[in-house]
Design an enzyme around this catalytic site. Structure first.
Site, short mmCIF file in Angstrom:
data_model
loop_
_atom_site.label_atom_id
_atom_site.label_comp_id
_atom_site.label_asym_id
_atom_site.label_seq_id
_atom_site.Cartn_x
_atom_site.Cartn_y
_atom_site.Cartn_z
N ARG A 77 125.22 -42.07 35.47
CA ARG A 77 125.69 -43.47 35.03
C ARG A 77 124.33 -44.39 35.40
O ARG A 77 124.06 -44.58 36.51
CB ARG A 77 126.93 -43.99 35.53
N GLU A 120 124.08 -50.62 29.64
CA GLU A 120 124.16 -50.12 28.17
C GLU A 120 124.84 -50.90 27.49
O GLU A 120 125.89 -51.28 27.56
CB GLU A 120 124.98 -48.79 28.69
N HIS A 149 122.12 -42.00 25.99
CA HIS A 149 123.34 -41.44 26.26
C HIS A 149 123.81 -40.14 25.53
O HIS A 149 124.81 -40.18 25.12
CB HIS A 149 124.31 -42.43 26.49
C1 DGY Z 1 130.56 -38.27 30.27
O1 DGY Z 1 131.18 -37.49 29.92
O2 DGY Z 1 130.88 -38.90 31.57
C2 DGY Z 1 129.12 -38.51 29.70
O3 DGY Z 1 128.72 -39.40 30.15
C3 DGY Z 1 129.23 -38.41 27.94
O4 DGY Z 1 129.73 -37.15 27.83
#
Ligand code: DGY
Length: 325
Positions: free
Chosen positions: A233, A262, A280
């Protein structure tokens, strides 16, 4: 039963769900704020949400019939988990099915940034390749170097397995009670882990404890010439500090799939050859995104018939119960 889905999902899972429930799918691609999200979910019994949908306490309070929030992601940092717990709403995620795809992308980024793939591609397209030279586009070898991994869960371990295949030493965080890991990794306290990592790859969830975990002080503990990879993240890294540590040459490169604000990217990262950026896309394969839809739908179906969902994060009202009193 009504299910609100905040975006169309790949695969056929939603069609299957539509045979059993009334499914409302949001077609607009604009981001939802809490008010618009609450408005969209409305009186639905279940919601399938995306990782950027802000499932706040107010949203949950405004959707009185909601029994499950099935997040179409493994991360659940977009959801107020305490509020869901307090209201007896199930929260589920999509673990396992995206592990290998995300680890593959982390390794795409590691190889891409250390072997300067962006620069090579640009050189070819711009007609600047004048023939083989001993010193052309020298990258950084990985064999024998240390891959530091923060977040040694499913994805972190899948990245470690690939690292071992590439001849890297693996290190991760020492934790109380953690004496050995599978695959094996050196267990180090955070400061030592950073100091040992030629490549540092992040795979931890975003929590209050991991927000800006990589601040400027921690980034400067990495060895000069290290690389930072983030498929976890964005807010785990202080992007402004990352831009500074790249600009003054402390770090050799960064490869990012996720961003602090983001979909925006810090301007200091945008025009650098030593930064590789992806939108992402860690789980973005046809197979994985379809499997995530199958799992999200399986979670919804289970709760709507009073069963325990396959991948709960927050336990809601006991199976069999018809929602909140
Ligand atoms: C998640 O699943 O948390 C990813 O960032 C996207 O698939």
């Amino acid at each position: 039963m009504e299910v609100a889905v905040t975006a169309a999902l790949p695969g056929s899972a939603l069609d299957r769900l539509a045979a059993r429930a009334q499914v409302r799918v949001r077609r607009e691609r604009t981001r939802l704020d809490p008010v618009a999200l609450a408005d969209f979910v409305g009186e639905a019994d279940a919601a399938i949400t995306l990782l950027a949908d802000p499932v706040t306490g107010d949203v949950l309070a405004s959707c009185p019939k909601l029994r499950i929030v099935a997040n179409y992601a493994v991360g659940v940092d977009n959801i107020d988990l305490e509020a869901a717990r307090a209201r007896g709403v199930w929260v589920t995620n999509t673990p396992d099915v995206l592990t290998e795809a995300t680890a593959d992308l982390a390794w795409t980024l590691i190889l891409g940034i250390t072997r300067r793939v962006l620069e090579g591609d640009a050189m070819m397209r711009e007609g600047c390749f004048e023939g083989w030279r001993p010193d052309l586009l020298l990258g950084t070898g990985l064999q024998g170097k240390t891959l530091g991994i923060i977040g040694y869960g499913r994805i972190g371990r899948a990245v470690a397995r690939r690292g071992i295949a590439f001849g890297m030493e693996i290190a991760t965080l020492a934790r109380p009670g953690r004496t050995r890991t599978d695959p094996p990794a050196r267990l180090l306290p955070l400061e030592e882990l950073l100091a040992a990592s030629d490549v540092l790859s992040l795979h931890c969830p975003l929590t209050p404890g991991t927000r800006h975990l990589l601040d400027e002080a921690h980034l400067r503990l990495l060895p000069r010439g290290a690389f930072v990879i983030n498929t976890a993240r964005g807010p785990v890294i202080d992007e402004a500090a990352l831009a500074r540590t790249l600009a003054d040459g402390h770090l050799a490169g960064a490869a990012l799939d996720v961003y602090e604000n983001e979909p925006e990217v810090h301007p200091g990262l945008l025009r650098r050859n030593d930064v590789l950026l992806m939108p992402h896309a860690g789980s973005a394969t046809v197979e994985t995104r379809s499997a995530m839809a199958d799992l999200a739908v399986a979670n919804v179906e289970a709760v709507l018939v009073g069963k325990e969902p396959p991948t709960p994060v927050v336990r809601g009202k006991a199976p069999g119960s018809k929602g909140r009193e």
